[in-house]
Motif scaffolding. Structure first.
Motif, PDB file in Angstrom:
ATOM      1  N   ILE A  64     -14.129 -37.630 -18.658  1.00  9.47           N
ATOM      2  CA  ILE A  64     -14.077 -36.534 -17.699  1.00  9.47           C
ATOM      3  C   ILE A  64     -13.284 -35.393 -18.326  1.00  9.47           C
ATOM      4  O   ILE A  64     -12.152 -35.578 -18.795  1.00  9.47           O
ATOM      5  CB  ILE A  64     -13.412 -36.964 -16.377  1.00  9.47           C
ATOM      6  N   ILE A  65     -13.879 -34.208 -18.347  1.00  8.74           N
ATOM      7  CA  ILE A  65     -13.248 -33.066 -18.998  1.00  8.74           C
ATOM      8  C   ILE A  65     -12.998 -31.978 -17.961  1.00  8.74           C
ATOM      9  O   ILE A  65     -13.870 -31.656 -17.149  1.00  8.74           O
ATOM     10  CB  ILE A  65     -14.154 -32.515 -20.120  1.00  8.74           C
ATOM     11  N   HIS A  66     -11.767 -31.437 -18.006  1.00  7.64           N
ATOM     12  CA  HIS A  66     -11.397 -30.350 -17.094  1.00  7.64           C
ATOM     13  C   HIS A  66     -11.277 -29.047 -17.865  1.00  7.64           C
ATOM     14  O   HIS A  66     -10.951 -29.039 -19.065  1.00  7.64           O
ATOM     15  CB  HIS A  66     -10.072 -30.665 -16.395  1.00  7.64           C
ATOM     16  N   LYS A  67     -11.550 -27.953 -17.175  1.00  7.91           N
ATOM     17  CA  LYS A  67     -11.435 -26.641 -17.795  1.00  7.91           C
ATOM     18  C   LYS A  67     -10.054 -26.467 -18.425  1.00  7.91           C
ATOM     19  O   LYS A  67      -9.040 -26.868 -17.843  1.00  7.91           O
ATOM     20  CB  LYS A  67     -11.677 -25.544 -16.755  1.00  7.91           C
ATOM     21  N   ASP A  68     -10.022 -25.928 -19.641  1.00  7.52           N
ATOM     22  CA  ASP A  68      -8.803 -25.652 -20.424  1.00  7.52           C
ATOM     23  C   ASP A  68      -8.213 -26.893 -21.084  1.00  7.52           C
ATOM     24  O   ASP A  68      -7.175 -26.784 -21.757  1.00  7.52           O
ATOM     25  CB  ASP A  68      -7.730 -24.959 -19.585  1.00  7.52           C
ATOM     26  N   ASP A  69      -8.852 -28.069 -20.935  1.00 10.14           N
ATOM     27  CA  ASP A  69      -8.416 -29.245 -21.707  1.00 10.14           C
ATOM     28  C   ASP A  69      -8.657 -28.988 -23.196  1.00 10.14           C
ATOM     29  O   ASP A  69      -9.619 -28.315 -23.581  1.00 10.14           O
ATOM     30  CB  ASP A  69      -9.221 -30.489 -21.310  1.00 10.14           C
ATOM     31  N   PHE A  70      -7.779 -29.542 -24.033  1.00 13.30           N
ATOM     32  CA  PHE A  70      -8.038 -29.565 -25.472  1.00 13.30           C
ATOM     33  C   PHE A  70      -8.848 -30.808 -25.792  1.00 13.30           C
ATOM     34  O   PHE A  70      -8.520 -31.903 -25.324  1.00 13.30           O
ATOM     35  CB  PHE A  70      -6.732 -29.563 -26.264  1.00 13.30           C
ATOM     36  N   MET A  71      -9.895 -30.644 -26.565  1.00 12.38           N
ATOM     37  CA  MET A  71     -10.791 -31.755 -26.877  1.00 12.38           C
ATOM     38  C   MET A  71     -10.766 -32.042 -28.375  1.00 12.38           C
ATOM     39  O   MET A  71     -10.999 -31.146 -29.193  1.00 12.38           O
ATOM     40  CB  MET A  71     -12.224 -31.420 -26.453  1.00 12.38           C
ATOM     41  N   ALA A  72     -10.465 -33.281 -28.726  1.00 12.29           N
ATOM     42  CA  ALA A  72     -10.557 -33.746 -30.112  1.00 12.29           C
ATOM     43  C   ALA A  72     -11.947 -34.357 -30.298  1.00 12.29           C
ATOM     44  O   ALA A  72     -12.303 -35.315 -29.605  1.00 12.29           O
ATOM     45  CB  ALA A  72      -9.473 -34.761 -30.410  1.00 12.29           C
ATOM     46  N   VAL A  98     -10.821 -29.470 -33.072  1.00 15.89           N
ATOM     47  CA  VAL A  98     -10.216 -29.364 -31.744  1.00 15.89           C
ATOM     48  C   VAL A  98     -10.652 -28.048 -31.136  1.00 15.89           C
ATOM     49  O   VAL A  98     -10.565 -26.992 -31.775  1.00 15.89           O
ATOM     50  CB  VAL A  98      -8.680 -29.424 -31.825  1.00 15.89           C
ATOM     51  N   THR A  99     -11.133 -28.098 -29.899  1.00 17.90           N
ATOM     52  CA  THR A  99     -11.498 -26.892 -29.183  1.00 17.90           C
ATOM     53  C   THR A  99     -11.039 -27.004 -27.737  1.00 17.90           C
ATOM     54  O   THR A  99     -10.488 -28.034 -27.333  1.00 17.90           O
ATOM     55  CB  THR A  99     -13.017 -26.644 -29.259  1.00 17.90           C
ATOM     56  N   THR A 100     -11.276 -25.953 -26.967  1.00 26.20           N
ATOM     57  CA  THR A 100     -10.831 -25.907 -25.577  1.00 26.20           C
ATOM     58  C   THR A 100     -12.042 -25.908 -24.657  1.00 26.20           C
ATOM     59  O   THR A 100     -13.022 -25.194 -24.899  1.00 26.20           O
ATOM     60  CB  THR A 100     -10.007 -24.630 -25.321  1.00 26.20           C
ATOM     61  N   ALA A 101     -11.985 -26.693 -23.596  1.00 25.66           N
ATOM     62  CA  ALA A 101     -13.086 -26.763 -22.636  1.00 25.66           C
ATOM     63  C   ALA A 101     -13.149 -25.473 -21.820  1.00 25.66           C
ATOM     64  O   ALA A 101     -12.125 -24.980 -21.342  1.00 25.66           O
ATOM     65  CB  ALA A 101     -12.904 -27.950 -21.709  1.00 25.66           C
ATOM     66  N   VAL A 102     -14.335 -24.929 -21.673  1.00 26.29           N
ATOM     67  CA  VAL A 102     -14.492 -23.685 -20.923  1.00 26.29           C
ATOM     68  C   VAL A 102     -14.869 -23.944 -19.467  1.00 26.29           C
ATOM     69  O   VAL A 102     -14.871 -23.017 -18.659  1.00 26.29           O
ATOM     70  CB  VAL A 102     -15.556 -22.785 -21.587  1.00 26.29           C
ATOM     71  N   ARG A 103     -15.184 -25.203 -19.145  1.00 21.87           N
ATOM     72  CA  ARG A 103     -15.528 -25.545 -17.758  1.00 21.87           C
ATOM     73  C   ARG A 103     -15.331 -27.045 -17.549  1.00 21.87           C
ATOM     74  O   ARG A 103     -15.195 -27.812 -18.514  1.00 21.87           O
ATOM     75  CB  ARG A 103     -16.980 -25.172 -17.456  1.00 21.87           C
ATOM     76  N   ASP A 104     -15.313 -27.470 -16.304  1.00 19.80           N
ATOM     77  CA  ASP A 104     -15.275 -28.899 -15.997  1.00 19.80           C
ATOM     78  C   ASP A 104     -16.605 -29.522 -16.399  1.00 19.80           C
ATOM     79  O   ASP A 104     -17.680 -28.950 -16.176  1.00 19.80           O
ATOM     80  CB  ASP A 104     -15.062 -29.121 -14.495  1.00 19.80           C
ATOM     81  N   SER A 105     -16.552 -30.703 -17.006  1.00 21.69           N
ATOM     82  CA  SER A 105     -17.782 -31.360 -17.424  1.00 21.69           C
ATOM     83  C   SER A 105     -17.501 -32.831 -17.689  1.00 21.69           C
ATOM     84  O   SER A 105     -16.383 -33.319 -17.499  1.00 21.69           O
ATOM     85  CB  SER A 105     -18.354 -30.693 -18.686  1.00 21.69           C
ATOM     86  N   LYS A 106     -18.530 -33.514 -18.157  1.00 22.70           N
ATOM     87  CA  LYS A 106     -18.408 -34.931 -18.474  1.00 22.70           C
ATOM     88  C   LYS A 106     -19.240 -35.223 -19.714  1.00 22.70           C
ATOM     89  O   LYS A 106     -20.403 -34.842 -19.805  1.00 22.70           O
ATOM     90  CB  LYS A 106     -18.893 -35.791 -17.304  1.00 22.70           C
ATOM     91  N   ILE A 107     -18.634 -35.855 -20.722  1.00 20.46           N
ATOM     92  CA  ILE A 107     -19.343 -36.271 -21.929  1.00 20.46           C
ATOM     93  C   ILE A 107     -19.195 -37.783 -22.050  1.00 20.46           C
ATOM     94  O   ILE A 107     -18.094 -38.288 -22.285  1.00 20.46           O
ATOM     95  CB  ILE A 107     -18.787 -35.582 -23.193  1.00 20.46           C
TER      96      ILE A 107
END
Length: 534
Positions: free
Chosen positions: A448-456, A435-444
């Motif tokens: 859709i990933i937003h800045k500061d989201d936690f990503m599994a 688990v890490t934290t997104a440093v910017r808005d992006s898309k994988i």
């Protein structure tokens, strides 16, 4: 046939010399008895070439041969240590003088440049001693005099130089009594022969097998003859004067009465001094009156002797071990307890090839199985293997949890091949995620990933985002845990405290009752949670 040497070929020669020295430096250390049996000649020559490599490693191979030689000489003299290191730096300095202004060099021009190198080495020594690296250098110059006149292929000239060097090296025990007493050849001379063999390897791309018999550490051989260690000038003193108000010749003249084993080497707008002194403070005061002092080093050689003696007696390297790349004190402790040597590195902190090489040099084993523990570090490990050959085997672990499974499959009683096979197989017996934290808005993919989201994130699974860490933890467990899972290991990072982690795990235990949870401090940066299931 190598009739013309361009920048690419010359760079390859120097890199080849550095690579071979990184493999053979310890053999040189074992030979070291003159002028002081402190077991560091190989290290000094390696450090000299390492500093040289730091200047040319990233240079464009299309640069003129003269420019590459100039950079190599600058790096060598700045990093030179000890008698043999400074002499080697002067050989490289002479090479640069011989190649100055040239885009390419013919065989004859390259040969003359090497002769320049030997001349500069002799000029640096105040009182040359027979049976040392200078005797080997002179033997090389004499032994290649005829072949230089008639041979158009520089590869053949190097081959002749190596033969002449080996013959001169074999004569050194007859020229210097302490070598005969210890039943060794001169350490610096052996290093010079290795330098030439490495140059030939780099030029031709063919790695020659260097057959040098292993030997008992030199200190043990000297003690066996009942000899005592004593020295009149115990302080090995080195420094650079830049800029220097006076020339190298005047420096030699003024320091002559202050010590022995003096080498004064000239570079671009600098003078490098190596001297064994009785009163190093007086030497430094005098040198300070000539210009600004840099890279001052002063070692008590009697202390060095005794430390080397203790090291040889107590820290014999074991045949095979593991070098693991990890980040975080928790991970470091986990791997260390398994007997692994550890080098710091991981995501966004990839260690260089040089750092991996340094870890091997200073480690506890002769050969290593490397666990990169990050896909971005695998390439550096492969580059290291090109340098050191079969001293390194790579098991391509992608994260510390995979690496840990591999390390636990290691057996000190098995061969390198058997261990590598068992460790590689273990990588498939564990599933991992983080688990890490997104440093910017992006898309994988579709996510859709937003800045500061936690990503599994888990291999072969879709990235799942959430707004809080606990939700991300449970999302990750959903991806990793199956009906066959028996053990779930959770490693909390630098940004998560143990109490919070254990609270997450306690809640997870009620959901996954058939699995056993284990919690460890990982202290890894960037990733608050690492999780493995097996």
């Amino acid at each position: 046939m190598y009739t013309v040497i361009d920048g690419k070929l010359f760079k390859n020669m120097l890199v080849g010399a550095y690579q071979l020295m990184s493999q053979k430096y310890d053999i040189i250390n074992q030979l070291n008895v003159f002028p002081v049996p402190d077991g560091d000649t190989g290290n000094n020559m390696l450090n000299t070439l390492r500093s040289m490599y730091s200047m040319i490693g990233t240079m464009d191979e299309n640069e003129p041969v003269g420019i590459i030689a100039e950079k190599a000489a600058s790096g060598a003299i700045m990093g030179a240590r000890g008698n043999s290191g400074v002499i080697l730096s002067q050989i490289i300095h002479g090479l640069a003088k011989g190649l100055h202004g040239k885009k390419t060099a013919t065989c004859r021009q390259m040969s003359k440049a090497f002769q320049y190198g030997i001349l500069y080495a002799y000029r640096a020594i105040t009182t040359p001693v027979e049976g040392t690296i200078l005797s080997v250098a002179r033997g090389i110059a004499k032994g290649t005099r005829e072949v230089i006149r008639v041979e158009p292929d520089f590869g053949k000239v190097l081959e002749a130089a190596i033969v002449a060097g080996e013959e001169a090296l074999a004569r050194t025990p007859k020229q210097l009594k302490i070598l005969a007493d210890a039943n060794v050849v001169d350490a610096g001379g052996q290093g010079l022969v290795f330098f030439l063999i490495g140059c030939l390897n780099g030029l031709t791309g063919k790695v020659a097998d260097v057959d040098v018999k292993p030997m008992q550490p030199v200190i043990k051989r000297l003690e066996a003859k009942g000899e005592d260690f004593s020295i009149d000038y115990p302080y090995c003193t080195e420094f650079i004067i830049s800029p220097c108000k006076i020339g190298a010749r005047e420096v030699r003249k003024q320091l002559m009465s202050w010590g022995e084993s003096m080498i004064v080497a000239e570079g671009d707008n600098l003078v490098k001094v190596h001297i064994h002194a009785r009163k190093p403070g007086r030497v430094l005061d005098l040198a300070g009156s000539w210009g600004i002092l840099h890279d001052i080093k002063c070692d008590n050689m009697i202390d060095q002797f005794h430390k080397n003696k203790a090291r040889q007696e107590k820290i014999a390297k074991k045949p095979l071990g593991i070098l693991a790349v990890v980040s975080g004190k928790g991970w470091g402790n986990i791997y260390t307890k398994l007997g692994c040597d550890v080098v710091s590195g991981g995501q966004s902190m990839n260690p260089s090839v040089q750092e991996l090489s340094d870890a091997m040099e200073n480690g506890h084993y002769e050969k290593y199985i490397i666990l990169p523990n990050n896909k971005n570090i695998i390439l550096a490990a492969k580059q290291l293997k090109k340098w050191v050959g079969d001293k390194v085997t790579i098991v391509e672990s992608k994260d510390p949890m995979q690496g840990l499974a591999a390390a636990m499959a290691f057996s000190k009683d098995a061969s390198t091949e058997e261990n590598a096979a068992a460790m590689t197989e273990s990588l498939g017996e564990i599933t991992t995620g983080m688990v890490t934290t997104a440093v910017r808005d992006s898309k994988i993919g579709d996510t859709i990933i937003h800045k500061d989201d936690f990503m599994a994130m888990a291999p072969d699974h879709k990235v799942i985002t959430s707004k809080d860490l606990k939700s991300a933890f449970f999302n990750l467990l959903e991806q990793l845990v199956t009906d066959d899972t028996e053990v779930i290991s959770v490693y909390y990072g630098a940004d998560l405290d143990e109490e919070t982690c254990k609270a997450f795990v306690k809640e997870a235990e009620t959901k996954y009752e058939d699995a056993e949870f284990e919690v460890y401090e990982g202290d890894q940066p960037l990733y608050p949670l690492f999780v493995s299931a097996e």
